[in-house]
Write an enzyme that holds these catalytic residues in place. Structure first.
Site, PDB file in Angstrom:
ATOM      1  N   GLY A   1       0.812  -1.216   0.000  1.00  0.00           N
ATOM      2  CA  GLY A   1       0.000   0.000   0.000  1.00  0.00           C
ATOM      3  C   GLY A   1       0.844   1.264   0.000  1.00  0.00           C
ATOM      4  O   GLY A   1       2.088   1.216  -0.007  1.00  0.00           O
TER       5      GLY A   1
ATOM      6  N   HIS B   1       0.104  16.955   2.804  1.00  0.00           N
ATOM      7  CA  HIS B   1      -0.998  17.732   3.368  1.00  0.00           C
ATOM      8  C   HIS B   1      -0.491  19.134   3.719  1.00  0.00           C
ATOM      9  O   HIS B   1       0.695  19.317   4.043  1.00  0.00           O
ATOM     10  CB  HIS B   1      -1.511  17.094   4.666  1.00  0.00           C
ATOM     11  CG  HIS B   1      -2.234  15.785   4.491  1.00  0.00           C
ATOM     12  ND1 HIS B   1      -2.527  15.228   3.270  1.00  0.00           N
ATOM     13  CD2 HIS B   1      -2.758  14.937   5.426  1.00  0.00           C
ATOM     14  CE1 HIS B   1      -3.187  14.093   3.453  1.00  0.00           C
ATOM     15  NE2 HIS B   1      -3.325  13.894   4.744  1.00  0.00           N
TER      16      HIS B   1
ATOM     17  N   CYS C   1      -2.445  11.549  10.227  1.00  0.00           N
ATOM     18  CA  CYS C   1      -1.431  12.352   9.521  1.00  0.00           C
ATOM     19  C   CYS C   1      -1.655  13.864   9.680  1.00  0.00           C
ATOM     20  O   CYS C   1      -0.700  14.624   9.874  1.00  0.00           O
ATOM     21  CB  CYS C   1      -1.386  11.964   8.047  1.00  0.00           C
ATOM     22  SG  CYS C   1      -3.006  11.735   7.317  1.00  0.00           S
TER      23      CYS C   1
ATOM     24  N   VAL D   1       1.259   3.612   2.370  1.00  0.00           N
ATOM     25  CA  VAL D   1       2.083   3.784   3.575  1.00  0.00           C
ATOM     26  C   VAL D   1       3.120   2.672   3.668  1.00  0.00           C
ATOM     27  O   VAL D   1       4.296   2.915   3.972  1.00  0.00           O
ATOM     28  CB  VAL D   1       1.191   3.811   4.846  1.00  0.00           C
ATOM     29  CG1 VAL D   1       2.041   3.838   6.106  1.00  0.00           C
ATOM     30  CG2 VAL D   1       0.265   5.024   4.816  1.00  0.00           C
TER      31      VAL D   1
ATOM     32  N   GLN E   1      -5.910  18.368   2.262  1.00  0.00           N
ATOM     33  CA  GLN E   1      -5.318  17.030   2.348  1.00  0.00           C
ATOM     34  C   GLN E   1      -5.211  16.342   0.983  1.00  0.00           C
ATOM     35  O   GLN E   1      -6.166  16.310   0.208  1.00  0.00           O
ATOM     36  CB  GLN E   1      -6.115  16.174   3.350  1.00  0.00           C
ATOM     37  CG  GLN E   1      -6.037  16.756   4.762  1.00  0.00           C
ATOM     38  CD  GLN E   1      -6.731  15.931   5.829  1.00  0.00           C
ATOM     39  OE1 GLN E   1      -7.439  16.490   6.648  1.00  0.00           O
ATOM     40  NE2 GLN E   1      -6.530  14.626   5.860  1.00  0.00           N
TER      41      GLN E   1
HETATM   42  N1  NAP Z   1      -2.283   7.187   3.229  1.00  0.00           N
HETATM   43  C1  NAP Z   1      -1.958   7.993   4.222  1.00  0.00           C
HETATM   44  O1  NAP Z   1      -1.521   9.136   4.021  1.00  0.00           O
HETATM   45  C2  NAP Z   1      -2.082   7.522   5.637  1.00  0.00           C
HETATM   46  C3  NAP Z   1      -1.547   8.319   6.646  1.00  0.00           C
HETATM   47  C4  NAP Z   1      -1.645   7.902   7.975  1.00  0.00           C
HETATM   48  C5  NAP Z   1      -2.278   6.707   8.254  1.00  0.00           C
HETATM   49  N2  NAP Z   1      -2.804   5.950   7.229  1.00  0.00           N
HETATM   50  C6  NAP Z   1      -3.429   4.675   7.591  1.00  0.00           C
HETATM   51  O2  NAP Z   1      -2.532   3.627   7.198  1.00  0.00           O
HETATM   52  C7  NAP Z   1      -3.270   2.467   6.820  1.00  0.00           C
HETATM   53  C8  NAP Z   1      -2.855   2.064   5.393  1.00  0.00           C
HETATM   54  O3  NAP Z   1      -3.204   3.123   4.517  1.00  0.00           O
HETATM   55  P1  NAP Z   1      -2.723   3.185   2.991  1.00  0.00           P
HETATM   56  O4  NAP Z   1      -3.038   4.564   2.576  1.00  0.00           O
HETATM   57  O5  NAP Z   1      -1.360   2.666   2.828  1.00  0.00           O
HETATM   58  O6  NAP Z   1      -3.772   2.166   2.305  1.00  0.00           O
HETATM   59  P2  NAP Z   1      -3.624   1.350   0.936  1.00  0.00           P
HETATM   60  O7  NAP Z   1      -2.730   2.041  -0.015  1.00  0.00           O
HETATM   61  O8  NAP Z   1      -5.033   1.076   0.498  1.00  0.00           O
HETATM   62  O9  NAP Z   1      -2.936  -0.025   1.393  1.00  0.00           O
HETATM   63  C9  NAP Z   1      -3.649  -1.012   2.135  1.00  0.00           C
HETATM   64  C10 NAP Z   1      -2.739  -2.200   2.411  1.00  0.00           C
HETATM   65  O10 NAP Z   1      -3.502  -3.171   3.162  1.00  0.00           O
HETATM   66  C11 NAP Z   1      -3.235  -4.451   2.595  1.00  0.00           C
HETATM   67  N3  NAP Z   1      -4.290  -5.427   2.853  1.00  0.00           N
HETATM   68  C12 NAP Z   1      -5.567  -5.428   2.375  1.00  0.00           C
HETATM   69  N4  NAP Z   1      -6.210  -6.554   2.791  1.00  0.00           N
HETATM   70  C13 NAP Z   1      -5.311  -7.253   3.533  1.00  0.00           C
HETATM   71  C14 NAP Z   1      -5.363  -8.492   4.226  1.00  0.00           C
HETATM   72  N5  NAP Z   1      -6.476  -9.236   4.247  1.00  0.00           N
HETATM   73  N6  NAP Z   1      -4.266  -8.935   4.898  1.00  0.00           N
HETATM   74  C15 NAP Z   1      -3.125  -8.203   4.880  1.00  0.00           C
HETATM   75  N7  NAP Z   1      -3.004  -7.006   4.233  1.00  0.00           N
HETATM   76  C16 NAP Z   1      -4.102  -6.548   3.571  1.00  0.00           C
HETATM   77  C17 NAP Z   1      -3.158  -4.156   1.122  1.00  0.00           C
HETATM   78  O11 NAP Z   1      -2.586  -5.273   0.460  1.00  0.00           O
HETATM   79  P3  NAP Z   1      -3.037  -5.699  -1.058  1.00  0.00           P
HETATM   80  O12 NAP Z   1      -2.297  -4.764  -1.965  1.00  0.00           O
HETATM   81  O13 NAP Z   1      -2.584  -7.094  -1.123  1.00  0.00           O
HETATM   82  O14 NAP Z   1      -4.540  -5.521  -1.127  1.00  0.00           O
HETATM   83  C18 NAP Z   1      -2.257  -2.913   1.138  1.00  0.00           C
HETATM   84  O15 NAP Z   1      -0.922  -3.311   1.288  1.00  0.00           O
HETATM   85  C19 NAP Z   1      -4.747   2.835   6.964  1.00  0.00           C
HETATM   86  O16 NAP Z   1      -5.219   2.440   8.227  1.00  0.00           O
HETATM   87  C20 NAP Z   1      -4.732   4.365   6.868  1.00  0.00           C
HETATM   88  O17 NAP Z   1      -5.824   4.959   7.515  1.00  0.00           O
HETATM   89  C21 NAP Z   1      -2.707   6.324   5.950  1.00  0.00           C
END
Ligand code: NAP
Length: 333
Positions: free
Chosen positions: A13, A238, A129, A15, A156
Site C-alpha cells: 500500500g 498535506h 497524519c 504507507v 489534504q
Molecule cells: N495514506 C496515508 O496518508 C495515511 C496516513 C496515515 C495513516 N494511514 C493509515 O494507514 C493504513 C494504510 O493506509 P494506505 O493509505 O497505505 O492504504 P492502501 O494504499 O489502500 O494499502 C492497504 C494495504 O492493506 C493491505 N491489505 C488489504 N487486505 C489485507 C489483508 N487481508 N491482509 C493483509 N493485508 C491486507 C493491502 O494489500 P493488497 O495490496 O494485497 O490488497 C495494502 O498493502 C490505513 O489504516 C490508513 O488509515 C494512511
C-alpha cells in the site's frame, strides 16, 4: 545491540511502500524484513534497493521470530490482527486509527511524547497524519506557552486515501467525466470539504481526530480544536492553515527562535512552503507566521508535510527506533 526481525503489514500500500523505503534510508537495524499483504498480492516482488523481497500473506506462522510489526492496513484488519501480533511477542506499531484512543495504547509523535512508548503493552499507535502535521508545526509555540484554542483548515492530498485515492485523481484528470468511487465527489479540478463520515453535529470523523488525538499526545485533556478537513487534488503532502490562541503572549521573534531548536521542522519564510516542496521529505515546514488582528494572543501559521512520510511511515519508524534503542521491543502478551 541485537538487530531486529521486522515485518511490514500492508507492504503493497501507499504507507507500506513508503515505510519500506524509510526503513532502508534510515538504516534501521534490521536482521530480516518480511513483506505482508493480502492473499491477492502473494508472490509480488518489491524492490528493496540492493535486493528484492517477495510478498507473503499475513498469518500467525509468518510472524515467527518477528520482533517488530509496522502496520499499514485499515482499522478492521488492524483490530483483527493486533491480538495475534501481541501474542507472537512482537511490538505492533500501527498506522490505522483502531487503537489511537485506547487508554492502554500510547499515541506517539517521538519529537513530542516519545517517553509514552515506555508504558506500551504490545501496541503503539501512530497518530492521524493531519494531527501529526499540526502538532509538529505547533511544537515551537507549545515549548513557550500552552495553547488554549485552535482552529484548523486542512488541505489534504489524495494519497491520504491510499493508492486508490491517487488512482482516482489520475483517472479523473485523464477523463473528467469518470465517476467518483473513492471520494464523495469528483476530486480532479475540485475541492471536497469532507473526509470521513459526518456525525449528527455535522463534524466529520477526520475532524474529531485532531482534537481527540491532540489531547492524548499533549496530555491536555481540555484542548479545544475546531477543524475543517478538506480533500484537494494534490497527489502527496498535506497542508494546513492554523489559528491558535495562546495562554501567554509570545512574540513572533521568540517563536522563530524556538523553531530553530525544534527537531523535524523548518521555518520557511522565503516566502512560504508548498506541498510540492515537501514531497518526499521528512521535514514539517511552517511559514506565514503572523499575529491575529482581532485577538491579542491569537496567531496564524501555514504548514505542510509529506503525510506518507512524517505523517505516517517515518513517524512509525521513529517509534520503532526509539523502542529498539530503549530495549522496549518485546512486550507482547
Ligand atoms: N495514506 C496515508 O496518508 C495515511 C496516513 C496515515 C495513516 N494511514 C493509515 O494507514 C493504513 C494504510 O493506509 P494506505 O493509505 O497505505 O492504504 P492502501 O494504499 O489502500 O494499502 C492497504 C494495504 O492493506 C493491505 N491489505 C488489504 N487486505 C489485507 C489483508 N487481508 N491482509 C493483509 N493485508 C491486507 C493491502 O494489500 P493488497 O495490496 O494485497 O490488497 C495494502 O498493502 C490505513 O489504516 C490508513 O488509515 C494512511
Amino acid at each position: 545491540m541485537e538487530k531486529v526481525n521486522v515485518a511490514v503489514l500492508g507492504a503493497t500500500g501507499a504507507v507500506g511502500r513508503t515505510m519500506i523505503r524509510v526503513l532502508q534510508e534510515r538504516h534501521f537495524p534490521m536482521r530480516s524484513l518480511k513483506l505482508l499483504a493480502s492473499p491477492h498480492s502473494v508472490g509480488k516482488v518489491i524492490d528493496l534497493g540492493s535486493k528484492s523481497g517477495v510478498v507473503e500473506e499475513f498469518s500467525v506462522a509468518a510472524l515467527k521470530d518477528v520482533d517488530l510489526v509496522f502496520g499499514a492496513v485499515d482499522n478492521d484488519l488492524a483490530t483483527e490482527y493486533a491480538p495475534l501480533i501481541r501474542r507472537s511477542g512482537a511490538l505492533f506499531v500501527d498506522n490505522s486509527s483502531a487503537f489511537r484512543l485506547d487508554p492502554d495504547v500510547p499515541l506517539v509523535i517521538p519529537e513530542i511524547n516519545a517517553r509514552d512508548i515506555r508504558w506500551h503493552h504490545g501496541i503503539v499507535a501512530n497518530p492521524n497524519c493531519a494531527t501529526i502535521l499540526a502538532m509538529m508545526a505547533l511544537s515551537p509555540i507549545l515549548k513557550l506557552t500552552p495553547i488554549t484554542r485552535m482552529i484548523v483548515s486542512t488541505y489534504q492530498a489524495v494519497s491520504g486515501a491510499g493508492m486508490k485515492g491517487m488512482d482516482e485523481l489520475e483517472r479523473q484528470i485523464r477523463d473528467p467525466s469518470a465517476a467518483p468511487e473513492v471520494f464523495p465527489f469528483p476530486i480532479a479540478f475540485n475541492v471536497i470539504p469532507q473526509i470521513g463520515e459526518f456525525d449528527e453535529a455535522g463534524i466529520s470523523s477526520e475532524e474529531w481526530k485532531m482534537q481527540n488525538e491532540g489531547r492524548r499526545i499533549l496530555h491536555e485533556a481540555s484542548l479545544q480544536v475546531c477543524c475543517t478537513c478538506v480533500r484537494v487534488p494534490v497527489y502527496r503532502c498535506h497542508s494546513e492553515s492554523i489559528y491558535v490562541e495562546t495562554h501567554d503572549a509570545v512574540s513572533l521573534q521568540t517563536i522563530r527562535q524556538a523553531a530553530e531548536d525544534c527537531s523535524g521542522i523548518i521555518l520557511n519564510e522565503a516566502p512560504y512552503p508548498t506541498p510540492k516542496e515537501c514531497t518526499d521529505s521528512d521535514i514539517v515546514m511552517i511559514g506565514r507566521l503572523r499575529r491575529d488582528g482581532a485577538c491579542e494572543n491569537g496567531l496564524h501559521l501555514w504548514c505542510c508535510c509529506d503525510q506518507l512520510r512524517k505523517g505516517a511511515a517515518t513517524n512509525a519508524v521513529q517509534i520503532g527506533e526509539w523502542a529498539w534503542q530503549n530495549g522496549l521491543l518485546k512486550k507482547g502478551v
